[in-house]
Write a protein that holds these residues in place. Structure first.
Motif, PDB file in Angstrom:
ATOM      1  N   LYS A   1      -3.174   5.353   0.867  1.00  0.00           N
ATOM      2  CA  LYS A   1      -2.848   5.175  -0.544  1.00  0.00           C
ATOM      3  C   LYS A   1      -3.673   3.994  -1.043  1.00  0.00           C
ATOM      4  O   LYS A   1      -3.723   2.949  -0.403  1.00  0.00           O
ATOM      5  CB  LYS A   1      -1.363   4.877  -0.711  1.00  0.00           C
ATOM      6  N   PRO A   2      -4.325   4.153  -2.176  1.00  0.00           N
ATOM      7  CA  PRO A   2      -5.209   3.070  -2.625  1.00  0.00           C
ATOM      8  C   PRO A   2      -4.477   1.781  -2.940  1.00  0.00           C
ATOM      9  O   PRO A   2      -5.063   0.720  -2.914  1.00  0.00           O
ATOM     10  CB  PRO A   2      -5.873   3.658  -3.870  1.00  0.00           C
ATOM     11  N   MET A   3      -3.189   1.877  -3.249  1.00  0.00           N
ATOM     12  CA  MET A   3      -2.450   0.652  -3.529  1.00  0.00           C
ATOM     13  C   MET A   3      -0.981   0.881  -3.226  1.00  0.00           C
ATOM     14  O   MET A   3      -0.498   2.018  -3.196  1.00  0.00           O
ATOM     15  CB  MET A   3      -2.626   0.214  -4.984  1.00  0.00           C
ATOM     16  N   ASN A   4      -0.294  -0.216  -2.990  1.00  0.00           N
ATOM     17  CA  ASN A   4       1.128  -0.157  -2.731  1.00  0.00           C
ATOM     18  C   ASN A   4       1.865  -0.458  -4.031  1.00  0.00           C
ATOM     19  O   ASN A   4       2.004  -1.603  -4.426  1.00  0.00           O
ATOM     20  CB  ASN A   4       1.489  -1.204  -1.663  1.00  0.00           C
ATOM     21  N   LEU A   5       2.298   0.594  -4.738  1.00  0.00           N
ATOM     22  CA  LEU A   5       2.938   0.417  -6.040  1.00  0.00           C
ATOM     23  C   LEU A   5       4.426   0.082  -5.926  1.00  0.00           C
ATOM     24  O   LEU A   5       5.067  -0.222  -6.919  1.00  0.00           O
ATOM     25  CB  LEU A   5       2.780   1.681  -6.887  1.00  0.00           C
TER      26      LEU A   5
END
Length: 839
Positions: A250-254
């Motif tokens: 995942k490109p970022m941890n939202l």
């Protein structure tokens, strides 16, 4: 939790982790929605609104931003103020949108949301500006500096894009009537923070951005620290010994985004960065398992220089997804939770020994109130249940830890619970009292560790390390050097990893502590801890070597240290104490007390030069005082438990069962302190000797003295000689004590007992004095052997044999040769012979 009486049955096992509701939509939002904010206005539709309610952010100040769908399908954004416990309607989109990220500045004047990434003036103008027109996932976050340095006229916004970059946007505002508007909105100041990131995680509380970038050799974890002013710095580069190139990250941890997890593309890697206040930095990650028979996860302890990979055997199950495994940040611990299977609490501060961690399965591994696979840990000690929209504070349950102490049959759980109570919950007087009660009742069932040693060392460590930076690296936190037992069903492999590099100098707070931890790794951390073996070596030297003028001066300083320690104890309450300590002198314990202060001060001086000599001396004195206070506290509990009198024991009479139990506990205290070369409060050996006289048979009592369990002091020797009458049994006891007294004590008190048996000892001492005038031991023995062959008189033969034994524990001649009564010597020899032959 109230103290548990001996033998008490405990209730059903409590969960080790306890949840406290922090935000419940049905409780905090539903009544407000029923009152009709925005275009809601229909109380009957509240249940439908709650079904569409989603948390999209928790700001640093604790405020919670959420969205819900109104009665016309509009998308509303609301804010729950954590401090006032009130809700506020922020904005309405007159369409049905999926807001996956949102943030509001501290003045609640600017709102940013992921809907083509709009920057919105909340009031009074409601001007909208598009910051990014590409429909991709973006984390938007206003930076929250400390309040006293924040400028109301400027907000800083962080954008983390799925397009592999992060940037900072500076937004200036000007006052317009009763509100504020964006100044020069067409030319907002933008600054690129990072490029080519393949994964990112925002640390809200500490205002840090962790992200991973690909490198030719190894992928690297970087960290950017944002400061209260407008500055930010790259603070960390840590090469990862894992390759992420072929893994769909995942490109970022939202954190709060429930939509991102519904994507069709599988995301096999579950990764999270976890920090704690002591300078700990961990990377936790796991891959979706190929089979359902086991799960593997790894924790990189970057602050320790090694990683641990755990493989856990599982029961057969239908499905296992990567996000089923959750990493929870509990500051001192990281919890790895697989609902329905296990709960693993890893001690991140001391991860080298597995005995300080928990691995629970079955009913013990439950976290009540959470759903199976919809939980995340967005903030430290926080859990978010995405299926219900509820936010919880999570903590280790103190009552459950005490249950582990009292109920567990496994030493690992007892030690983990004891360590967690003293070093995580905190060694308060209440916890100390309850732990002491457990030690007194249950210590005999611990086989792989000494609970008294663990209690004294860990409690002293926690108390001393609260206020002095880096002291935790120099004091021992445990007496254990290794632990060879394994957890059933779990395999652990340890690997050395590449050391991270700090990119800042003169850092403070977390980065300073992390820097110290990395320095400790370079110098092999265990060798930085205070070494009791070196103390034991110096202690043995002081007891055995001859006293020179230089050494005598050193000894005076040692006794001066001991005086400072005794003065630092709360002597004002001594009269109210039950245990009569500090009522007599014990030179050996005073010497050991002062020596420990001196050795500890020298140890600190090698590593804490910046705190000053006086501060180091005070730390050393306080640490040794804490040790003595804890031993005193244990003894006070013993006296209360067995209802013993507060006055000094009379050595007359036979000891009862309570005194016997107290004697054996004191022997365990002595064994624990001897094992760590710890000093004891002056008076301890006098009390132990008094109990020993009352509770032990004569031959056992003397055996304890000869093997160092009972230590003869001047006070207990005087009590024996004065208080016991001269029965046949007591005569043997007194004579045996006189022959075992150290030389310096024997000089002082040999005149107290006016009895022929005492004169016998004097006579033997006199003859020893004469024999020591011979040039060597061989000549003496030849003379003795020759006399033994010619003399047939049995009493004189016996006397000669006694005199031939030059006793190491005797004392020098206490009379002059011209004052010796030869007739008395012959009479004593005859008396001894008749006693031995039973005539």
């Amino acid at each position: 939790m109230a103290a548990l009486p001996q033998g008490a049955l405990l209730p059903e096992a409590m969960p080790l982790l306890r949840l406290s509701a922090r935000f419940e939509p049905a409780k905090e939002v539903a009544p407000w929605l029923a009152a009709g904010p925005g275009d809601s206005g229909v109380a009957e539709a509240v249940d439908n609104y709650l079904e569409t309610l989603h948390i999209v952010n928790v700001e640093r100040n604790g405020n919670i931003i959420y969205t819900w769908k109104g009665n016309q399908g509009y998308t509303h954004i609301g804010l729950y103020d954590h401090h006032t416990e009130k809700n506020q309607h922020l904005y309405t989109f007159e369409k049905d949108l999926q807001v996956i990220s949102c943030s509001v500045n501290s003045e609640k004047t600017l709102l940013v949301s992921k809907c083509l990434t709009l920057l919105i003036e909340i009031h009074p103008v409601n001007n909208v500006k598009v910051l990014k027109a590409v429909d991709s996932c973006i984390r938007v976050q206003f930076l929250y500096p400390v309040a006293e340095t924040h400028s109301f006229l400027e907000s800083r916004l962080l954008l983390i894009s799925e397009d592999k970059y992060a940037e900072k946007v500076d937004i200036r505002v000007v006052r317009d009537g009763q509100g504020v508007v964006i100044a020069n909105s067409s030319q907002l100041s933008r600054e690129r923070i990072a490029d080519d990131l393949i994964w990112a995680q925002w640390d809200m509380m500490e205002q840090r951005l962790f992200y991973i970038v690909p490198k030719e050799s190894l992928d690297t974890l970087n960290c950017i620290q944002f400061f209260p002013d407008k500055n930010f710095k790259l603070t960390l580069e840590a090469p990862l010994d894992i390759s992420l190139a072929d893994i769909a990250l995942k490109p970022m941890n939202l954190d709060y985004n429930c939509h991102q997890d519904r994507e069709i593309i599988p995301k096999p890697l579950n990764i999270r960065v976890i920090t704690n206040e002591t300078g700990g930095l961990c990377i936790c990650y796991s891959l979706i398992p190929i089979t359902s028979e086991e799960v593997t996860y790894s924790v990189l302890f970057l602050h320790k220089g090694y990683s641990k990979t755990y493989t856990v055997a599982l029961d057969e199950m239908n499905s296992l997804e990567g996000n089923d495994l959750t990493f929870l940040n509990l500051d001192y611990y990281v919890a790895i939770y697989l609902p329905g299977h296990f709960l693993h609490l890893l001690n991140t501060r001391h991860p080298d020994l597995m005995c300080y961690s928990f691995f629970l399965t079955g009913g013990e591994a439950k976290i009540n109130g959470l759903h199976a696979s919809t939980i995340i840990s967005p903030l430290k000690s926080t859990v978010f249940d995405r299926s219900t929209g509820e936010l919880f504070t999570i903590e280790i349950n103190k009552e459950a830890l005490f249950q582990f102490l009292w109920n567990s049959k496994c030493d690992t759980y007892k030690l983990a619970a004891l360590h967690c109570l003293l070093l995580h919950i905190g060694s308060t007087r209440e916890i100390e009292s309850q732990v002491i009660q457990w030690i007194l009742d249950k210590t005999s069932i611990c086989f792989t560790f000494d609970p008294m040693q663990e209690f004294i060392i860990a409690s002293s460590y926690w108390t001393m390390c609260l206020d002095v930076t880096n002291l935790d690296k120099l004091l021992p936190y445990t007496p254990l050097l290794q632990w060879n037992e394994d957890f059933p069903g779990i395999i652990c492999r340890t690997q050395i990893i590449s050391m991270p590099a700090l990119k800042v100098q003169h850092c403070k707070d977390f980065w300073e502590k992390l820097s110290m931890s990395l320095e400790c790794v370079k110098y092999s951390e265990p060798y930085l801890h205070f070494n009791y073996k070196m103390l034991q070596k110096e202690w043995d030297n002081l007891l055995s070597e001859e006293r020179t003028e230089e050494r005598t001066t050193y000894m005076k300083n040692i006794f001066g240290n001991a005086k400072r320690v005794f003065s630092s104890l709360n002597m004002s309450n001594v009269e109210g104490r039950l245990v009569p300590f500090f009522q007599d002198e014990d030179n050996q314990q005073q010497l050991l007390t002062g020596l420990m202060v001196a050795q500890l001060k020298d140890h600190l001086a090698r590593h804490l030069q910046y705190i000053g000599t006086k501060n180091m001396e005070q730390i050393a004195v306080d640490y040794v005082s804490k040790l003595l206070r804890l031993i005193w506290q244990i003894m006070e509990s013993v006296w209360k438990k067995y209802n013993l009198q507060s006055h000094t024991f009379s050595i007359k009479g036979q000891g009862n069962s309570q005194e016997v139990a107290a004697f054996h506990i004191m022997c365990r205290i002595l064994q624990a302190t001897n094992g760590m070369c710890m000093p004891l409060p002056p008076g301890f050996h006098t009390l132990l000797m008094g109990l020993g006289v009352r509770c032990l048979p004569l031959h056992t009592f003397l055996h304890y003295i000869d093997h160092g369990v009972l230590h003869l002091t001047e006070m207990n020797a005087i009590k024996l000689l004065k208080e016991l009458d001269d029965t046949v049994k007591n005569e043997k006891l007194k004579l045996s004590i006189l022959t075992r007294l150290p030389e310096e004590i024997g000089h002082k008190i040999c005149h107290i007992w006016s009895h022929p048996a005492r004169s016998n000892a004097v006579a033997r001492n006199y003859v020893k004095f004469l024999l020591e005038k011979c040039r060597n031991k061989q000549q003496r023995m030849l003379v003795v052997d020759g006399l033994s062959a010619r003399i047939e008189f049995l009493p004189l033969n016996y006397l000669i044999n006694i005199l031939a034994e030059v006793e190491c524990q005797g004392w020098a001649a206490s009379v002059q040769p011209e004052n010796m009564n030869v007739k008395l010597v012959e009479e004593l020899a005859l008396k001894h012979t008749t006693m031995l032959l039973g005539l």
